[in-house]
Enzyme design. Sequence first.
Site, PDB file in Angstrom:
ATOM      1  N   ILE A  99     -32.541  16.809   5.668  1.00 11.80           N
ATOM      2  CA  ILE A  99     -32.236  17.038   7.088  1.00 11.80           C
ATOM      3  C   ILE A  99     -31.694  15.767   7.738  1.00 11.80           C
ATOM      4  CG2 ILE A  99     -33.798  18.983   7.387  1.00 11.80           C
ATOM      5  CD1 ILE A  99     -35.873  17.040   8.542  1.00 11.80           C
ATOM      6  N   THR A 124     -32.680  12.690   6.621  1.00 15.04           N
ATOM      7  CA  THR A 124     -33.704  11.650   6.551  1.00 15.04           C
ATOM      8  C   THR A 124     -33.478  10.665   5.414  1.00 15.04           C
ATOM      9  OG1 THR A 124     -34.966  13.215   5.234  1.00 15.04           O
ATOM     10  CG2 THR A 124     -35.502  13.085   7.554  1.00 15.04           C
ATOM     11  N   ALA A 155     -40.980  12.676   1.057  1.00 14.48           N
ATOM     12  CA  ALA A 155     -40.916  11.512   0.154  1.00 14.48           C
ATOM     13  C   ALA A 155     -42.122  11.532  -0.781  1.00 14.48           C
ATOM     14  CB  ALA A 155     -40.865  10.221   0.959  1.00 14.48           C
ATOM     15  N   ARG A 212     -45.797   2.440   1.373  1.00 16.94           N
ATOM     16  CA  ARG A 212     -44.682   1.763   0.726  1.00 16.94           C
ATOM     17  C   ARG A 212     -43.367   2.267   1.328  1.00 16.94           C
ATOM     18  NH1 ARG A 212     -43.812   2.780  -5.683  1.00 16.94           N
ATOM     19  NH2 ARG A 212     -42.433   1.040  -6.193  1.00 16.94           N
ATOM     20  N   THR A 260     -32.656   3.191   4.951  1.00 21.19           N
ATOM     21  CA  THR A 260     -32.787   4.555   5.488  1.00 21.19           C
ATOM     22  C   THR A 260     -34.064   4.663   6.329  1.00 21.19           C
ATOM     23  OG1 THR A 260     -33.872   5.303   3.448  1.00 21.19           O
ATOM     24  CG2 THR A 260     -31.501   5.648   3.609  1.00 21.19           C
ATOM     25  N   GLN A 268     -34.385   5.837  10.201  1.00 15.98           N
ATOM     26  CA  GLN A 268     -35.334   6.859  10.651  1.00 15.98           C
ATOM     27  C   GLN A 268     -36.079   6.388  11.894  1.00 15.98           C
ATOM     28  OE1 GLN A 268     -36.043  10.018   9.573  1.00 15.98           O
ATOM     29  NE2 GLN A 268     -37.207   9.802   7.709  1.00 15.98           N
ATOM     30  N   GLY A 306     -44.438   8.449   4.458  1.00 16.80           N
ATOM     31  CA  GLY A 306     -43.518   9.248   5.274  1.00 16.80           C
ATOM     32  C   GLY A 306     -43.371   8.659   6.657  1.00 16.80           C
ATOM     33  N   GLU A 338     -41.760  10.984  11.439  1.00 15.96           N
ATOM     34  CA  GLU A 338     -42.360  11.340  12.719  1.00 15.96           C
ATOM     35  C   GLU A 338     -43.115  10.191  13.387  1.00 15.96           C
ATOM     36  OE1 GLU A 338     -43.266  15.974  12.328  1.00 15.96           O
ATOM     37  OE2 GLU A 338     -43.573  14.869  10.491  1.00 15.96           O
TER      38      GLU A 338
END
Lengths: 339, 743
Positions: free
Chosen positions: B470, B472, B514, B633, B639, B643, B707, B710
């Site tokens: 999407i 990410t 991830a 990690r 990237t 995010q 992750g 969010e």
Amino acid sequence: MNSFTYTRAEAVEAAVREKSASGKVKFIAGGTNLLDLMKENVERPTRLIDINRLPLTKIEAAPDGGLRLGALATNADTAWNAEVEKRYPLLSQAILAGASPQLRNMATNGGNLFQRTRCYYFYDLATPCNKREPGSGCSAIGGYNRILGILGTSESCIATHPSDMCVALAALAATVRVTGKNGERVVKFEDFHRLPGDTPQFDNTLQPDEIVTAIDLPAEDFSRHFSYLKLRDRTSYAFALISVAAALQLEGNTIKEGRLALGGVAHKPWRDTTAEALLKGQPATEETFRRVAAKVVEGAKGYGHNTFKIELAKRAIMRALKQATEGMPVADAFQNSNP
Amino acid sequence: MSNTNYIGKALSRVDGPAKVTGAAKYAAEFNVPGLVYGYVVSSPVAKGKITKIDAAEVLALPGVLQVFSHENVPMLALLDRSYKDDVAPGGSPFRPLHDAEIKFSQQPVALVVADTFELARYAASVLKIEYETVAHETDLETKRGEGFEPGTGKTGFVPPPPPRGNPDKEFENAVHRIDQEYVHGTQHHNPMEMFGTTAEYLDGGKLNVYDKTQGALNSQRYIRQIFGLSKDDARVISKYTGGGFGSGLRPQYQLFMAVLAALELKKSVRVSLTRQQMFSFGHRPHTLQTVKLGTNADGSLAALHHHALHETSRFEDYTENVVNWSGMLYQCDNVKLGYQLAKLDVYTPQDMRAPGAATGLFALEVAMDEMAYAAGLDPLEFRLRNYADRDQNLDKPFSSKKLRECYHEGAAKFGWEERNPAPRSMRQGNMLVGYGMATGVWDASQQKAGAKVSLSADGKLTVQSATNEIGTGTYTIMTQVAAEYLGLPLEAVDFQLGDTDFPAAPVQGGSWTAASVGTAVKNACEALGEKLLKLAQQMEGSPLKDAKFEDVEFVNGQLRLRLDPGQAVVVRDIVQASGETKVEADATAMPNLIKQKQYSLHAHNAVFVEVQIDEELGTLHVTRVVNAVAAGRIMNPKTARSQVLGSVVWGLSMALMEETVMDHQFGRYVNHNYAEYHIPVCADIHDIDVLFVEEEDDIVNPLGVKGIGEVGMLGVAAAITNAVYHATGKRIRELPIMIDKLL
């Protein structure tokens, strides 16, 4: 399909002739607003006349020493025109406060005058709107009216005119040159757009057979003390909640001549000559500006969500006049990041 | 020594060139042969029923193929459960074109299908539909005191824990108290790409369905259940998604429409929604919250109460975890949490980036700032004094938690110590300057996921999983994982996703991709590695004859002995020597629940912002942001940073601009377009600094990744609100903070 005919006019006379033909006729130039309105079914012309080939793209000296802006010169070419930047920087600043570079590259000066309101309800066919469908009612008065008008409103309509450019043109006492079947006439800028009254479907006073050919700027010098202050919900690409075009001629600290027009408050660019008269001969002080600001909003009426605009208009007027006086036309470092 | 160690490297997106050259195709861009077009007709009324549909005039137009409505939709699945997708909340899902009842404004009521899009759109505009309306209720304010506690219908919903300690008494006895209400309105996800589906009708009646979704398998299950299709009948493909933010977690109605029309007309059909129709489904719900905090003389929290009430539809009970965070973010022994819903005549809300936490932490973190002032403490110091070393909701330690480091490093980078705590005390020129900070916390979760790997004789590795991208960075990170574990150059790895023929993976959401798909890819690569070792040992004169799998490593295109790297075989040669064209392996990864159940698994962040405000005019700019993130990690700092940059913009947008305004006269959103529903433009965004405080955590998953999709936005809206207070002395408790609130 929504069928419409599409023709190109090669001369002003032909355009005028075609426009007086039967059916719902619309000129199209940049199309930056008309195409949206057609997609939303707010406008459904049966005849589209493309006027982009008319010889109206020049920006040139006017006979009285002013400047003539061709109706088909783009907003971008106008804002960045050397003469406009030098002699009428208020106009450049106002144009650059509007839309986005892409839109300004397409939009024309004449077309800018014909932008239609951004009232939510005007765009939404599911809701009544007197401007879109006369007699159906105004949804905004009892609805969500945060972005709508506080001056010159009527029981039929509280829509605002969305242009930035027109606010500067009103302050600069521009005139609009129009050609119709009976020849050419010149309209004072404040007489070009109209208040809604009980016929809000009419945005302006142009006659059905007429076309705008140029906008004339008078040979007055407001190039040193001016400000276009635009307040909006994001820094760029948003319509004005309140905008103020202020222009002064100063002798020392005394105002020789002052001009003031507001956007985002009324059905037309709101120039208040009574308030301007309170500037003339007065010292350029906060006290003077306060009196003027109070005068402008004297008859203002809020509708709930937009009532804050009355106070905001006062503050914006005072700030714009202060900035104009100081020759510092930009409110803060982050404003007008658009150019 | 090794150049195939990719995890942790700041690499550019592998799908970047495809995106910027237009080679990346989105759902509504597949121009399959014989395509026809559907256009959705939306209800202008909020509640009532359709009394008449007169399609005769429309059907008479040359090129119009059909008008679908409840009057002519064939018999479909009967039970509610057939309409439930993977993330459906409890209740009875909305069934498009099911009956005459209107449940919400902009409800899809008909689909016009024609040879061209323009014709379909025109025909939709002249279709005559008559409605009978009944009174609607769309105002959450009228539902105060009428909330109800929802059941546990939705995956991931955790009802608030029961009260602990003595929250009422301790609040009354507290030295300092605050008791306030916090509000934000409805927000819509508004990804750039509108929802669209191209249903390609194949010989034999099978379908290839190109769908905009965050879960191809979710879309497939949905249409299989409704239309009674087998897995082979309908393959769903979703290679690129132009932004999701949660809006694509549930199948939207254009998918139903396109598949219905394709099956009925036996033609390939595309249905795309308009921007206006993007406001006709899920959204972050309008939420009213109260927070009561009490502190002791030493600044420790004596009591914490947090209650939330938000809207849901008449037909589903949408839930999100709004208040639970307040029971675990700070140490407090006396806590009372409450969570309720109220039914309105609107569509069901839907998860939107950090659902629940974005809402709840806005309230909690503004309340914490208010409490810090009431207690006479620096807001950062106040948080440090109440730092939770243990999750008190679960009564478990954290698997890892470097929030304290986020506070310290973020504060240092930002220059927090230069802050004069007194409101209105800092200025720059004519501008009031405010510093504000806030905290964020989000789940670190792993879901079951599968992956398949295939190494060909020319040394190319294909990796497949039915996850989604999407925006990410999934393509990139999975490529890194596979390349690293098999020691191959990045260019030799082709990671493929978004296809229901691939091994199963969950919807792309919850910041779990991830961890979940990454572990599956790692496991599949290791399974392939074991196969390759066995094959290598069969090669003539193999230097690895006696090696165990633990003794070898894949590096630089070689399989070699760890302790004697000279003893090596070229990986590509193994496949060639085997006589096969390729060697394959697959694997499924599951969370290690035995290991995880003893811990609380979370990512955290601390956000520091500077605002400058022209008080007279009410204009505000967020001039600086420092966001310090501890999320395990970091697989790819480039990237990951993107995010978090996007997250900050998202949080800023929530704080200052976004609100879908309901006009209760019509029960209809009035600003349902991009012109009047504002999101920031470049000129609104100034300096953003992203710091990662890395954590080593082998409990969350074997990759140690938590992750970051969010967590990065959390704290931003509260930090801005707190900075506004510091700058102006004005406490704003309702978002968005627009000019009128600052005057």
